[in-house]
Write an enzyme that holds these catalytic residues in place. Structure first.
Site, PDB file in Angstrom:
ATOM      1  N   THR A 138      -4.192   4.777  -4.626  1.00  0.00           N
ATOM      2  CA  THR A 138      -5.537   5.184  -5.034  1.00  0.00           C
ATOM      3  C   THR A 138      -5.735   6.699  -4.942  1.00  0.00           C
ATOM      4  O   THR A 138      -6.352   7.315  -5.807  1.00  0.00           O
ATOM      5  CB  THR A 138      -6.589   4.457  -4.172  1.00  0.00           C
ATOM      6  OG1 THR A 138      -6.434   3.061  -4.402  1.00  0.00           O
ATOM      7  CG2 THR A 138      -8.009   4.872  -4.511  1.00  0.00           C
ATOM      8  N   CYS A 160      -0.504   1.800  -1.258  1.00  0.00           N
ATOM      9  CA  CYS A 160      -1.697   2.114  -2.029  1.00  0.00           C
ATOM     10  C   CYS A 160      -1.481   3.427  -2.770  1.00  0.00           C
ATOM     11  O   CYS A 160      -0.955   4.383  -2.202  1.00  0.00           O
ATOM     12  CB  CYS A 160      -2.840   2.249  -1.037  1.00  0.00           C
ATOM     13  SG  CYS A 160      -4.299   2.997  -1.716  1.00  0.00           S
TER      14      CYS A 160
HETATM   15  P1  5GP Z   1      -0.935  -0.834   5.349  1.00  0.00           P
HETATM   16  O1  5GP Z   1      -1.090  -1.517   6.670  1.00  0.00           O
HETATM   17  O2  5GP Z   1       0.228  -1.375   4.576  1.00  0.00           O
HETATM   18  O3  5GP Z   1      -0.896   0.653   5.476  1.00  0.00           O
HETATM   19  O4  5GP Z   1      -2.264  -1.123   4.514  1.00  0.00           O
HETATM   20  C1  5GP Z   1      -2.652  -2.434   4.190  1.00  0.00           C
HETATM   21  C2  5GP Z   1      -3.907  -2.372   3.332  1.00  0.00           C
HETATM   22  O5  5GP Z   1      -3.657  -1.704   2.094  1.00  0.00           O
HETATM   23  C3  5GP Z   1      -4.451  -3.703   2.876  1.00  0.00           C
HETATM   24  O6  5GP Z   1      -5.109  -4.408   3.878  1.00  0.00           O
HETATM   25  C4  5GP Z   1      -5.370  -3.302   1.728  1.00  0.00           C
HETATM   26  O7  5GP Z   1      -6.626  -2.853   2.184  1.00  0.00           O
HETATM   27  C5  5GP Z   1      -4.629  -2.120   1.136  1.00  0.00           C
HETATM   28  N1  5GP Z   1      -3.941  -2.508  -0.112  1.00  0.00           N
HETATM   29  C6  5GP Z   1      -3.153  -3.569  -0.323  1.00  0.00           C
HETATM   30  N2  5GP Z   1      -2.694  -3.594  -1.584  1.00  0.00           N
HETATM   31  C7  5GP Z   1      -3.209  -2.525  -2.206  1.00  0.00           C
HETATM   32  C8  5GP Z   1      -3.113  -2.014  -3.534  1.00  0.00           C
HETATM   33  O8  5GP Z   1      -2.419  -2.527  -4.409  1.00  0.00           O
HETATM   34  N3  5GP Z   1      -3.830  -0.884  -3.794  1.00  0.00           N
HETATM   35  C9  5GP Z   1      -4.599  -0.280  -2.856  1.00  0.00           C
HETATM   36  N4  5GP Z   1      -5.278   0.795  -3.207  1.00  0.00           N
HETATM   37  N5  5GP Z   1      -4.683  -0.725  -1.574  1.00  0.00           N
HETATM   38  C10 5GP Z   1      -4.006  -1.830  -1.261  1.00  0.00           C
END
Ligand code: 5GP
EC number: 1.7.1.7
Length: 348
Positions: A188, A186
């Site tokens: 953001t 992400c």
């Molecule tokens: P991780 O477990 O990889 O740290 O986080 C997974 C989460 O990242 C997902 O469930 C979703 O909420 C968030 N996420 C997935 N793709 C994106 C993206 O392209 N942009 C953003 N801002 N968040 C994402």
């Protein structure tokens, strides 16, 4: 003048769990299964509340088959066709109990969701996922979906503050997805400068949700089994994982071979790669808020699942929780400035 919240907000890496006297002899005595009755759907859930994220590289049918065997949950990504769903459901009826069909707020998403739920009544969970769960439009959308599906359990998000958790629950959602900016792919926080430290978000949102008999998912930011345990300790009912489940045989995404090493592509759902794949490019008004990474190939996801569950069991024995349910009650976080001994610094 802008308001500054001076209260310290915490991430997983800011804390450790304090060990406590315990009568448990071994990890094998720990029960990770939880049962919930959902506030609005009135449905019952029993399982190990770890969820594969609804990303097309993680929340795949292949993932659901393996996770289902361990009674873990999969939020299936929204890009499978109705035909693919039907084929999967005939061949794998046992998996259907522990998965959700996903949708964004686009009319075409909702139409597809309705078709899937109509064709496969065993699918009882809906995952409504938007990057920004704060918009009035999303709240109206949740109300609309609740009206159309009074008995389905609705997961909705993402948000990071108690007042919005309450609003979504009162609008018909059962389980609120908590996490903005914490995901491994992400961007953001960099693109928009918006976010909330995940551990504090979980503690505050769990408190708000539980007050209304709702539930929450800690979504994003877990990088190791200890983080998953901390999320449960903070009060998360479910923990959703993207990056930790990426790079496996069952993960979607291309397998790449370079210099004799294997990698799998993993990308955010609003990354340039995902947008090109599904939306024909990045819409002009929005920046891509996801990254693309090559994850070293990790083989079968089964081994990773055992590792994660073993870690949580170990946490429970250290703090004296015989059941996952007791973990948050047995949790005292200690603030730390270091997580690991950096002497062999590749190990983190
Ligand atoms: P991780 O477990 O990889 O740290 O986080 C997974 C989460 O990242 C997902 O469930 C979703 O909420 C968030 N996420 C997935 N793709 C994106 C993206 O392209 N942009 C953003 N801002 N968040 C994402």
């Amino acid at each position: 003048m802008p308001h500054v919240d001076n209260e310290v907000k915490l991430d997983f890496q800011d804390v450790l769990l304090r060990p406590k006297r315990s009568t448990l002899k071994s990890r094998s005595e720990v029960d990770l299964t939880r049962s919930f009755m959902f506030r609005n759907s009135k449905q019952l859930y029993t399982g190990i509340p770890v969820i594969a994220a609804n990303m097309d590289t993680v929340g795949t049918f292949e993932m659901a088959k393996v996770l289902g065997k361990f009674s873990l949950f999969t939020a299936i990504h929204k890009h499978y066709s109705l035909e693919q769903w039907k084929e999967f459901a005939n061949q794998n009826p046992d998996c259907l109990e522990h998965l959700a069909a996903s949708s964004g707020t686009a009319p075409s998403d909702l139409e597809q969701l309705e078709q899937i739920l109509e064709a496969i009544p065993q699918v009882k969970y809906i995952c409504l996922d938007v990057a920004n769960g704060y918009s009035e439009h999303f709240v109206e959308f949740v109300k609309d979906v609740r009206k159309r599906f009074p008995q389905h359990t609705i997961m909705a998000g993402n948000v990071v503050t108690g007042e919005m958790v309450e609003e979504l629950i009162l609008s018909g959602a059962d389980i609120i997805k908590v996490g903005i900016g914490s995901g491994s792919v992400c961007t953001t926080r960099k693109k928009a400068g918006v976010g909330y430290p995940q551990l504090s978000a979980v503690m505050e949102c769990a408190d708000a949700a539980h007050g209304l008999k709702g539930h929450i998912i800690s979504d994003g930011g877990c990088s190791c089994p200890g983080d998953v345990a901390k999320a449960f300790g903070a009060g998360a009912d479910f923990v959703m994982l993207g990056g930790m489940l990426a790079g496996h045989t069952e993960s979607g995404g291309e397998l790449i071979e370079r210099n004799g090493k294997k990698y799998k592509l993993f990308y955010g759902m609003s990354s340039e790669v995902a947008m090109k794949k599904y939306a024909g490019g990045i819409a002009e008004y929005r920046a891509s808020e996801g990254r693309t990474v090559e994850v070293p190939f990790k083989g079968e996801v089964e081994n990773t699942i055992r590792d994660i569950l073993g870690g949580i069991r170990s946490t429970c024995t250290y703090v004296g929780a015989a059941k996952l349910k007791e973990l948050s009650r047995r949790t005292t976080f200690i603030r730390v400035t270091q997580q690991v001994n950096p002497i062999f610094s590749d190990e983190s």
